[in-house]
Design an enzyme around this catalytic site. Sequence first.
Site, mmCIF file in Angstrom:
data_model
loop_
_atom_site.group_PDB
_atom_site.id
_atom_site.type_symbol
_atom_site.label_atom_id
_atom_site.label_comp_id
_atom_site.label_asym_id
_atom_site.label_seq_id
_atom_site.Cartn_x
_atom_site.Cartn_y
_atom_site.Cartn_z
ATOM 1 N N LYS A 65 0.849 -1.200 0.000
ATOM 2 C CA LYS A 65 0.000 0.000 0.000
ATOM 3 C C LYS A 65 0.882 1.247 0.000
ATOM 4 O O LYS A 65 1.893 1.299 0.713
ATOM 5 C CB LYS A 65 -0.914 -0.028 1.235
ATOM 6 C CG LYS A 65 -2.021 1.019 1.237
ATOM 7 C CD LYS A 65 -2.903 0.870 2.486
ATOM 8 C CE LYS A 65 -4.039 1.880 2.532
ATOM 9 N NZ LYS A 65 -4.825 1.769 3.784
ATOM 10 N N SER A 125 -9.856 2.180 2.935
ATOM 11 C CA SER A 125 -8.949 2.895 2.044
ATOM 12 C C SER A 125 -8.043 1.975 1.234
ATOM 13 O O SER A 125 -7.529 2.369 0.204
ATOM 14 C CB SER A 125 -8.072 3.847 2.842
ATOM 15 O OG SER A 125 -7.191 3.119 3.698
ATOM 16 N N SER A 161 -9.812 -0.273 7.100
ATOM 17 C CA SER A 161 -9.225 -0.122 5.762
ATOM 18 C C SER A 161 -8.595 -1.382 5.184
ATOM 19 O O SER A 161 -8.298 -1.430 3.994
ATOM 20 C CB SER A 161 -8.179 0.997 5.757
ATOM 21 O OG SER A 161 -8.823 2.250 5.802
#
Lengths: 512, 506
Positions: free
Chosen positions: A82, A157, A181
């Site tokens: 990420k 997210s 997330s």
Amino acid sequence: MSATDLTRLNAAEMATLLASREISSVELTRAHLARITQVDGIVHAFLQTLPEVALREAQTADADRAAGEQLPTLAGVPIAVKDVLATKGLRTTCGSRILENWVPAYDATVVRKLREARLPVLGKTNMDEFAMGSSTEHSAYGPTLNPWDTKRVPGGSGGGSAAAVGAFEAPLALGSDTGGSIRQPAALTGTVGVKPTYGGVSRYGLVAMASSLDQVGPCARTVLDAALLHEVIGGHDPKDQTSLDAPVPPVVAAARQGLSGDVRGLRVGVVAELGGRGYQRGVLDRFEEALASLEGLGMSVREVSCPSFKFALPAYYLIMPSEASSNLARFDAMRYGIRVAPAEGPVTVETVMAATRAAGFGDEVKRRIMLGTYALSAGYYDAYYGSAQKVRTLVQRDFENAWEDVDVLISPTTPTTAFPLGDKLDDPLAMYIQDVATIPVNLAGIPGISVPGGLAEDGLPVGVQILAPARADAYLYQVGGALEAALHEKWGGPLLDQAPALETTTQEGGAL
Amino acid sequence: MNVSDLAPFDQAIAEFDPVMGIEVHVELNTRTKMFCSCVTAFGAPPNSQVCPVCLGLPGAMPAVNHQAVASAIRLGLALNCRIAERCTFARKNYFYPDVSKDYQISQYEDPIDRDGFLDVELADGTVFRVAIERAHMEEDAAKNTHVGSASGRIQGADYSLVDYNRGGVPLIEIVTKPIEGAGARAGEVARAYVAAIRELVIALGISDARMDQGSLRADVNLSLRPRVADPVAQSAVPFGKRSETKNVNSLRAIEKSVRHEIRRQAALLAAGLPVTQETRHWHEDSESTSPGRSKEQAEDYRYFPEPDLLPIEPSRAWVEELRLTLPELPAARRSRLQAEWGFTDLEMRDAVNAGALDLIGASVVAGASPAGARKWWMGELARTANERGVELAQLPVAPADIASLERLIASGRISDKLARQVLEGVLAGEGPPEDVVAARGLAVVSDDAVLLAAIDQALAAQPDVAQKIRDGKVAAAGAIVGAVMKATRGQADAARVRELILKQLG
């Protein structure tokens, strides 16, 4: 084995084949890079791919293995990271315009651990800006699409990491979970996502949103794969003083135990407050079936009440923005990131800071900075931040009470399946509700996993969330593994086998 | 009225009662910074002692310097504070380039040290007890250099440079409770307090405490309230609006700035004008203050607990362990030395005020007598230092020289009078006393034959004096002694000469 076949393997299977040298890491990495080229033009899971970096790592892993060196279990298995984690020498944007040019001078501790464990990093994945959002639509670089239905969001997210794993662009990925997330995107993409116990994984190098809630964790397609990655990234880090000074829990052994069906005697609690009104019918149906499966394996089931959970969401939306408003103050154009001159008037430190932040941050980030700044202001602190901390204590107490009667708690991960792109963009509260079942976990610092629970009436994946007491991450993997094995048997294979094939494209996709 | 008008000091004190609050920032001399492992050495090239943590790079996290916590606890113990069983760090949020994260990690609600006191001795021996509110740990800000303006201030500068070497250096901020009752001696008390803190942290070995390098900085808050006759009633009068004076870089300047602020505020109040609550900057050249940022529009720092750090919970065992490492503290050391040396209160105070205590102590250790060491350092040498405008310690005389000088006198090789010439030689850089004696040929003439010859010569030259001595007027021998000393160019022992004269004349 064809390149497509290679990408369909689980990380554990890849590791076995690499160890026996039936396949090479270069082959495996190339197969994934090819898959990314094929599908990421559609999915847009990656903000940046790193073919040279990944292949170089794959080559050295292969060479060392050929030379007879004993390598770590996952050595040679590629991974996606990420874009909220600092990668030395490799651009790290956090999905924000303000960091479009930032190249960190250091690696996050978890990234260093990936390198030490010899996992080639395929690229950096898309995310809501600074991890603020539940759909990945708040990325400054465009949304990621759900591999199950490209008109829908993959969650957020960490939609990029979940979609990359779900679309077979990577067998593993790292995510970060502040209010859901990792788990919510896992639920929406039919993958596995784990938020470890707070402090179980180092946060050093994780660009902070809310420091007291953030936690790095694994994204994978199976419970065992998640456990293997958890073992790589977990453990104490002197650079993160909030990290636990304790060994990584035996998560891999627990996953294997669960996969063999051994959960007899464990007690599971159903949280009364996480379900019912506001939850999609198909989500509740799959949840009930998962529960029945666990009961069938010999687990006792009872309902528990967590009355303070109804205040968890509002408390979260005071604590998280408060910490975020402070954590994001450093993006001031003085040392790194973009620098924007004011359109008019004098050019001073203050006006440059203001102009840069106005141009560099998106609306959701600005909204949370304003909320947090307000909540921390003199005269409001006690009413907002102070009250929210009290609720946090109450939520922790609810969990403590529950652990007196049960070993794990279970709930749907999300109220609904994946929603259409743009559906909730103009309604922040509707977006925030997505995390209603995941947020209490972060407030309490306990671990949680989301495993695929099947498809709802709309043909989209449903996630089942399992929670355990702090430091008892092993329970997640044991119960999660047992549920996964039972459901795979029922479905005749993994849920992702039922996902529609993605249209493929040959254009270069993904890279910024 | 002109804002630069000042009231006469005596009149200001007659009408108003000053109340002070002093904040002293002490930069610790730990090898590394408060929250990272960068070294703290002063004077390195700009931005050469930095890392992701002290540069506040995204994702970097602080880790507490254990040594700095130990220093804070030791200081707290020396200041008679309660040491917190649990204390936390907090974030002080404000946008400015000298704080790399745009917040400073400090302590807010629960400092590590609380509720102490420091007894401060004034020049006349009066002891003034200053109550300590708290001492807390924090990180220093980076150093800004404003380029292009005449004054080096940000106003009118073309650009500013930031040196993050200082950013993250451990600081302890010591905050007093309101200091009341100092009256006309407010300036003296402020100066003595800061001097005592400085002496204390040096004795503890936790800071270099160099005011000129900024490793010890003092901000004085001062307000005036109407004077009333009864001291009890006085303390019930509410405080006035205060100013906070910064940029005070020497002990002398602290005293002056306090006196200046008393006079400035008194003039305003006497004219019926309000004192503005604000930060003021001290200007050494003009010996005056000018307004900085107004505290009326003070920033809201939005303090909240630092979520990246765990609370500090010093075990009682560790605190007691640290207590055992405390050195003899300056005040206790002074009483002990005074008793050992047999100095009067006045002698002791003079020695302290002259900065001669350590020099006398070192001289005694080198073998001098306390009285002798005091005589030389507080007499001849103090005069010379004064003439040269330097500190005693800066004179090119070592404590060992004083011990040597005394040994030379005691052995009779030089007289007290010659000793002064020897010292002159040492001060002139001619080497240690022995070398000066040899080089200048200053040894006392101790050969009786030489002395007797000189005595005979003098008696012959002054027969009337010789007769007076023979008649029993012993005092008359002085004239002969003088003549002999003159003849031997002062290198005779006068007492021995007198003895020989009397013997000669039977």
